[in-house]
Structures are given as structure tokens and as C-alpha cells.
Scaffold this active site. Structure first.
Site, PDB file in Angstrom:
ATOM      1  N   ASP A  67       0.852  -0.846  -0.168  1.00  0.00           N
ATOM      2  CA  ASP A  67       0.201  -0.425  -0.076  1.00  0.00           C
ATOM      3  C   ASP A  67       0.537   0.969   0.407  1.00  0.00           C
ATOM      4  O   ASP A  67       2.268   1.132   0.424  1.00  0.00           O
ATOM      5  CB  ASP A  67      -0.656   0.269   1.389  1.00  0.00           C
ATOM      6  CG  ASP A  67      -2.155   1.617   1.504  1.00  0.00           C
ATOM      7  OD1 ASP A  67      -2.597   1.336   0.617  1.00  0.00           O
ATOM      8  OD2 ASP A  67      -1.390   1.650   2.157  1.00  0.00           O
TER       9      ASP A  67
ATOM     10  N   GLU B 156       1.523  -0.235  -4.930  1.00  0.00           N
ATOM     11  CA  GLU B 156       0.144   0.305  -5.183  1.00  0.00           C
ATOM     12  C   GLU B 156       1.295   1.267  -5.468  1.00  0.00           C
ATOM     13  O   GLU B 156       2.251   2.563  -4.785  1.00  0.00           O
ATOM     14  CB  GLU B 156      -0.798   1.049  -4.098  1.00  0.00           C
ATOM     15  CG  GLU B 156      -1.757   1.782  -4.566  1.00  0.00           C
ATOM     16  CD  GLU B 156      -1.935   2.354  -3.477  1.00  0.00           C
ATOM     17  OE1 GLU B 156      -1.325   1.964  -2.788  1.00  0.00           O
ATOM     18  OE2 GLU B 156      -3.705   3.301  -3.896  1.00  0.00           O
TER      19      GLU B 156
HETATM   20  O1  LIG Z   1      -9.474   8.063   2.013  1.00  0.00           O
HETATM   21  C1  LIG Z   1      -9.205   7.952   2.546  1.00  0.00           C
HETATM   22  C2  LIG Z   1      -7.713   6.527   2.230  1.00  0.00           C
HETATM   23  C3  LIG Z   1      -7.529   6.697   1.015  1.00  0.00           C
HETATM   24  C4  LIG Z   1      -6.843   5.408   0.698  1.00  0.00           C
HETATM   25  C5  LIG Z   1      -6.312   3.704   1.339  1.00  0.00           C
HETATM   26  C6  LIG Z   1      -6.096   3.075   0.927  1.00  0.00           C
HETATM   27  C7  LIG Z   1      -5.037   2.524   0.200  1.00  0.00           C
HETATM   28  O2  LIG Z   1      -4.461   2.062  -0.468  1.00  0.00           O
HETATM   29  C8  LIG Z   1      -5.650   4.082  -0.417  1.00  0.00           C
HETATM   30  O3  LIG Z   1      -5.271   4.656  -2.432  1.00  0.00           O
HETATM   31  C9  LIG Z   1      -5.874   5.478  -0.886  1.00  0.00           C
HETATM   32  N1  LIG Z   1      -8.653   8.674   3.378  1.00  0.00           N
HETATM   33  C10 LIG Z   1     -10.276   9.460   4.235  1.00  0.00           C
HETATM   34  C11 LIG Z   1      -9.868   9.436   5.251  1.00  0.00           C
HETATM   35  C12 LIG Z   1      -8.778  10.581   5.559  1.00  0.00           C
HETATM   36  C13 LIG Z   1      -7.909   9.122   6.774  1.00  0.00           C
HETATM   37  C14 LIG Z   1      -6.307   9.463   7.625  1.00  0.00           C
HETATM   38  C15 LIG Z   1      -6.249  10.793   7.426  1.00  0.00           C
HETATM   39  O4  LIG Z   1      -5.071  11.179   8.087  1.00  0.00           O
HETATM   40  C16 LIG Z   1      -7.434  11.492   6.914  1.00  0.00           C
HETATM   41  C17 LIG Z   1      -8.157  11.574   6.151  1.00  0.00           C
HETATM   42  C18 LIG Z   1      -9.196  10.919   3.272  1.00  0.00           C
HETATM   43  O5  LIG Z   1      -9.810  11.765   3.005  1.00  0.00           O
HETATM   44  N2  LIG Z   1      -7.891  11.009   2.762  1.00  0.00           N
HETATM   45  C19 LIG Z   1      -7.397  11.669   2.183  1.00  0.00           C
HETATM   46  C20 LIG Z   1      -6.841  11.368   0.381  1.00  0.00           C
HETATM   47  C21 LIG Z   1      -6.637  10.586   0.149  1.00  0.00           C
HETATM   48  O6  LIG Z   1      -5.699   9.717   0.675  1.00  0.00           O
HETATM   49  C22 LIG Z   1      -4.314   8.760   0.674  1.00  0.00           C
HETATM   50  C23 LIG Z   1      -4.116   8.135  -0.096  1.00  0.00           C
HETATM   51  C24 LIG Z   1      -3.810   8.479  -1.279  1.00  0.00           C
HETATM   52  C25 LIG Z   1      -4.292   9.052  -2.665  1.00  0.00           C
HETATM   53  C26 LIG Z   1      -4.360   9.181  -3.512  1.00  0.00           C
HETATM   54  C27 LIG Z   1      -3.029   9.061  -3.789  1.00  0.00           C
HETATM   55  O7  LIG Z   1      -2.847   9.139  -5.126  1.00  0.00           O
HETATM   56  C28 LIG Z   1      -1.653   8.158  -2.938  1.00  0.00           C
HETATM   57  O8  LIG Z   1      -0.995   8.510  -3.212  1.00  0.00           O
HETATM   58  C29 LIG Z   1      -2.076   8.631  -1.722  1.00  0.00           C
HETATM   59  O9  LIG Z   1      -3.944   6.912   0.392  1.00  0.00           O
HETATM   60  C30 LIG Z   1      -3.816   6.812   1.716  1.00  0.00           C
HETATM   61  C31 LIG Z   1      -3.147   5.058   1.838  1.00  0.00           C
HETATM   62  C32 LIG Z   1      -3.724   4.475   3.040  1.00  0.00           C
HETATM   63  O10 LIG Z   1      -3.117   3.629   3.541  1.00  0.00           O
HETATM   64  C33 LIG Z   1      -4.404   5.245   4.322  1.00  0.00           C
HETATM   65  C34 LIG Z   1      -4.537   6.668   3.263  1.00  0.00           C
HETATM   66  O11 LIG Z   1      -5.043   7.298   4.981  1.00  0.00           O
HETATM   67  C35 LIG Z   1      -4.620   6.992   2.412  1.00  0.00           C
HETATM   68  C36 LIG Z   1      -5.401   8.173   1.954  1.00  0.00           C
HETATM   69  O12 LIG Z   1      -5.891   9.442   3.047  1.00  0.00           O
END
Ligand SMILES: O=C(/C=C/c1ccc(O)c(O)c1)N[C@@H](Cc1ccc(O)cc1)C(=O)NCCCOc1c(-c2ccc(O)c(O)c2)oc2cc(O)cc(O)c2c1=O
Ligand SMILES: [Ca+2]
Length: 482
Positions: free
Chosen positions: A193, A230
Site C-alpha cells: 500500500d 500500489e
Molecule cells: O480516503 C482515505 C483513504 C484512502 C486510501 C486508503 C488506502 C489506499 O490503498 C488508498 O489508495 C487510498 N482516507 C480519507 C480519510 C482520512 C484518513 C486518514 C487521515 O489521516 C485523514 C483522512 C481521506 O480523505 N484521505 C485523504 C485523501 C486520500 O489520500 C490517501 C491516500 C492516497 C490517495 C491518492 C494518492 O495518489 C495517494 O498517493 C495516496 O492513500 C492512503 C493510504 C492509506 O493506507 C491510508 C490513507 O488514509 C490514505 C489516504 O488518506
């Protein structure tokens, strides 16, 4: 690290998103094994923060609080049983490994196994991790960093999540011990991830310290874990997926984006005649492919208009093309019904995940979609197995959205995404005989419940797909000769 080590004759993985370990074990024995599925990506098995303030959102499982194998999917004993039962059924297990970060900034501080953490002190006693194990000085990734600053994307925090320093020998040891423990239990590999947020050099060291797969679970001796990283890379960023290709396989987000466009009539299917690296996709052996995944089916991650189960006719068309074409290592998404982008899996009032029920027509209930059980999709898993390592030959198209092709002399498929009927006599590359179409029905006791295709001595057959039929695909192969 680019070989999934599927059991012989199997070729497709399914992401059983948020399934419990006992239910996965049962699914291996009652469905995935018998239907020829190659493997399963499971949700992160390590302890995560419990986030009731957001009503147990799906992304709480991406908020590690320790590497203890205890989550809402089950405990270590249930995990070990699942891996053993699935390997016995010929179905491999791949673990979603969250090793870039620990949980970050929430008012909750208790994990699914009772571990606590003190974020202010960077204190995670469940591992244990302390201040020295995280990147310093503290910084948070901003949107522009993706374009300008590769070092900030690696060393700063993603969404406020505590960013581990994988350059530290102690951190490497904790991560490698966690992953080697899973290998000892019989898993076949890992999804890494947020790989873009870690240095390739550090990942290379970590991968090199992983043990060979456990021969007691049927892997050949010396087998290395299958690793797919990823890396969301649609071009234009400071970081390129090519840095990661050198290490292991990479998730190819362009694949699902382009096929979603093609099957929702934003691009003509005829252009798929050279599908593969000529479309800017990774080399086939480096590429983990999918239409939608747990992240972008909810509308973020790799932007664009991704097809999901919610547009089922086009989705089944795109999935059928993914499984019919030899390019890449395909992964199917298996979802629960979600109405908002945050919602976690179906759960009872105590927060326990509700198991999928299995209906008499093989579909799922209790809020689970089970795309992998849809007749058209499960049928195409068998198609891909029969096609084996043949290429694409005898391509035909009508200059628009009607296409057809063979896989060697093993299989034949046709698509009609035009707004008028397909009615053609086409080369199927199959021996003369009668074949059951596996999309409109299946072969049961040597009879076809859907269309029957009669192939002549010249290999040609009359193929008909109306534009208003339930499905836009017709597929036959050597295994469906009636
Ligand atoms: O929406 C989410 C979670 C999204 C998410 C989770 C797992 C993944 O494999 C993923 O690709 C995305 N998380 C929500 C809620 C959140 C979670 C944690 C936090 O500290 C704050 C907010 C959110 O709105 N997140 C911000 C936008 C999404 O930005 C995240 C990405 C991400 C998105 C796009 C990209 O191009 C990139 O390089 C990374 O990866 C994650 C990986 C994780 O292991 C845990 C995370 O919180 C996230 C993650 O927040
Ligand atoms: Ca990082």
C-alpha cells in the site's frame, strides 16, 4: 517478485474487500477453488485504529496501530486456518501490507485488538514504535508535492498519518518480521500500500529480507513472494512507476481508466486491437490490472470515471475484456453495496462485520455484491484459464464498437457496444461442434442454458448479439463444448 505462484491452470485474483477470514475460507472451498480462481487479496490483517467518530469507515483498516493479527476480519488463529484451507483448495492468499505509516491524528486511540497509542508522543507500544522510528522533521504532503518534490512525497505525512522511516534498521526489522510471519503462515505475497510514499531503495532491502514461500503450503522451493506495489501514476508527477518496476510488479491504474472509457462509449472498442504497452501500459509481466479497486470505485485515487458494479452491463463488458485479453495479471473487485464514499462493510450494532449470505442462484445477500460470483464474471475466469498462454489472433471489428477475437485455438469472444445489432459469420478458431455461450448461460449436463453456437468445419460460426440484450458479450471455449 513478479510471479503470483498460482496453482496450475489458474490465472485470476479477486479482492474480497473487508471479508472475514472464516467466510473467505468457506468461499475458497465452496466456490473459488471449484471455479478455478487463482488467489485472493485480503484486507489488511494487522490491528488498526477503531474510528467510531466516522462510524467505522472502510479506511480505518489503513490506519495501523500494531502488527498484531487481530481485526474485524478475525484473529491470528482464524487467519492461519483461512490460509491453510484456501491453499488446500488451490487458492492463494495475498496480504494488503500497510508499511508506509501508522495511524495519525484522531481523538480515538484504541485498536481492534485493544492496543493503544499516544500520538502526541509518537508512542505505539503495540509494536513498539517510538519517536526515532518516524521521519523527522515533521511535515505533511501537500497536493503540489506530487509534482515538484519526490523527497517530500516519501518523507512527509500522507493525510496526517505518522510516516515511518523505512531507512531505520529497527523499522525494517519490525516490518520484515511482520511480513515473514505471514509468509510462515502460507501467504503467497503482498500488495504494498502507498508504495509511492516509500523509497525504492528501502523497499528493495525489505523485499530482499523476506523468506521464500512456505513449501508446506504447496509452493516450489525457492519461490519468492509475489509483490504488487500500489503506485498511482497517470503521468506528470515527480515520481514515476518505473522506479518501482525494477523491484516488483506495479498496479496499472491506466488499465481500468482506459477500459472504463472504452466500455462507456467514450472511445471505440475497435482501438483495442493493439491493447497493451502500445497504449502506454506497463509491460505485461510487470502489470497488476483491474477495472476498479477499493479506492477508486469510491471516486478518488486515480480520478476519472471508473466503471463499477453500479453500471453493471458496461462493467461486465470491461471485466470480460480484461479476462479475455492475455495482457497483465488481472484482479477482480468484490464489493459490498456502498451509498457513501466512507461507509465501511455491513455491520451489526456492535460494529461486527455481517457475513455475506449465499442465495440459491449463487448471488450474495446481506449487503454484499459478490461480483466474482456473477455468472458472466465467474465464467470468464474459466475462459482465461482455458486460453492459457495463447495470444490474440483473428481480430475482427466493424470499425466501431463491435469486436471479436480468438485466443489461439482455445477460445473465442465477441463484443457489441454499438446501438445496433451484431450479426456476423466469424472465425472462432475452434474445432467444429456445438458450444455453450458462457455469458448468456452456462453448460449444465451437456446442455446450454443460454445461447448455443454451432461451429462449422472451417471454424466459422454465426454470431449474434442484439444491442438491447442483457449482456454485450458472447464467449465460448473448448471447455464449453456441448
Ligand atoms: O480516503 C482515505 C483513504 C484512502 C486510501 C486508503 C488506502 C489506499 O490503498 C488508498 O489508495 C487510498 N482516507 C480519507 C480519510 C482520512 C484518513 C486518514 C487521515 O489521516 C485523514 C483522512 C481521506 O480523505 N484521505 C485523504 C485523501 C486520500 O489520500 C490517501 C491516500 C492516497 C490517495 C491518492 C494518492 O495518489 C495517494 O498517493 C495516496 O492513500 C492512503 C493510504 C492509506 O493506507 C491510508 C490513507 O488514509 C490514505 C489516504 O488518506
Ligand atoms: Ca513515507
Amino acid at each position: 517478485y513478479k510471479n503470483p505462484h498460482y496453482a496450475a491452470g489458474r490465472s485470476t485474483m479477486v479482492h474480497l474487500f473487508e471479508w472475514k477470514w472464516d467466510d473467505i475460507a468457506a468461499e475458497c472451498e465452496r466456490f473459488l477453488g471449484p471455479r478455478g480462481f487463482g488467489g485472493i487479496q485480503i484486507s489488511p490483517p494487522n490491528e488498526n485504529l477503531v474510528i467510531w467518530s466516522r462510524n467505522r469507515p472502510w479506511w480505518e483498516r489503513y490506519q495501523p496501530i500494531s502488527y498484531r493479527l487481530i481485526t474485524r476480519s478475525g484473529n491470528e488463529n482464524q487467519f492461519a486456518n483461512m490460509v491453510r484451507r484456501c491453499n488446500n483448495a488451490g487458492v492463494r492468499i495475498y496480504v494488503d501490507a500497510i508499511i508506509n505509516h501508522m495511524t495519525g491524528t484522531w481523538n480515538e486511540n484504541v485498536g481492534t485488538g485493544g492496543s493503544t497509542a499516544n500520538f502526541g508522543d509518537w508512542h505505539f507500544p503495540g509494536v513498539p514504535y517510538g519517536r526515532n522510528d518516524f521521519n523527522w522533521p515533521h511535515c505533511v504532503i501537500s497536493g503540489n508535492d506530487y509534482n515538484c518534490c519526490a523527497d517530500r512525497v516519501r518523507n512527509c505525512e500522507l493525510s496526517g498519518l505518522k510516516d515511518l522511516n523505512q531507512g531505520s534498521e529497527y523499522v525494517r526489522e519490525q516490518i520484515v518480521n511482520f511480513m515473514n510471519h505471514l509468509i510462515s503462515l502460507g501467504v503467497a505475497g503482498f500488495r504494498i500500500d502507498a508504495a509511492k510514499h516509500m523509497w525504492p531503495g528501502d523497499l528493495s532491502v525489505i523485499y530482499s529480507r523476506l523468506h521464500n514461500l512456505n513449501t508446506a503450503h504447496g509452493f516450489p522451493s525457492g519461490a519468492r513472494p509475489y509483490i504488487f506495489q500500489e503506485v498511482i501514476d497517470l503521468g506528470g508527477e515527480a515520481i514515476s512507476r518505473n522506479e518501482y518496476i525494477a523491484l516488483a510488479a506495479v498496479t496499472e491504474f491506466r488499465f481500468g481508466l482506459e477500459l472504463s472509457r472504452a466500455f462507456s462509449q467514450q472511445n471505440q472498442l475497435r482501438w483495442l486491437s493493439n491493447w497493451g504497452p502500445q497504449w502506454g501500459l506497463l509491460a505485461s509481466g510487470d502489470s497488476l490490472t483491474f477495472i476498479d479497486n477499493h479506492d477508486n470505485q469510491r471516486g478518488h485515487g486515480a480520478g476519472g470515471n471508473i466503471l463499477t458494479y453500479k453500471r453493471s452491463k458496461q462493467y461486465k463488458g470491461a471485466i470480460a475484456f480484461m479476462l479475455a485479453h492475455p495482457y497483465g495479471q488481472p484482479q477482480l473487485m468484490s464489493s459490498y453495496d456502498f451509498h457513501d464514499t466512507e461507509a465501511g462493510p455491513p455491520m451489526d450494532h456492535n460494529g461486527n462485520i455481517v457475513s455475506p449470505s449465499i442465495n440459491s442462484d449463487n448471488s450474495c445477500g446481506n449487503g454484499w455484491i459478490c461480483e466474482h460470483r456473477w455468472r458472466q464474471i465467474a465464467g470468464m475466469v474459466g475462459f482465461r484459464n482455458v486460453a492459457g498462454n495463447t495470444g490474440v489472433n483473428d481480430w475482427w471489428d466493424n470499425g466501431s464498437n463491435q469486436i471479436a477475437f480468438c485466443r489461439g485455438g482455445q477460445a473465442f469472444i465477441a463484443f457489441n457496444n454499438d446501438n445496433w445489432g451484431l450479426s456476423q459469420t466469424l472465425q472462432t478458431c475452434l474445432p467444429a461442434g456445438r458450444y455453450c455461450d458462457i455469458i448468456s448461460g452456462e453448460k449444465i449436463n451437456n446442455a446450454c442454458t443460454g445461447k448455443t453456437i454451432t461451429v462449422g468445419n472451417d471454424g466459422r460460426a454465426h454470431i449474434s448479439i442484439g444491442s438491447n440484450e442483457y449482456d454485450m458479450v458472447l464467449a465460448i471455449h473448448r471447455g464449453t463444448q456441448s
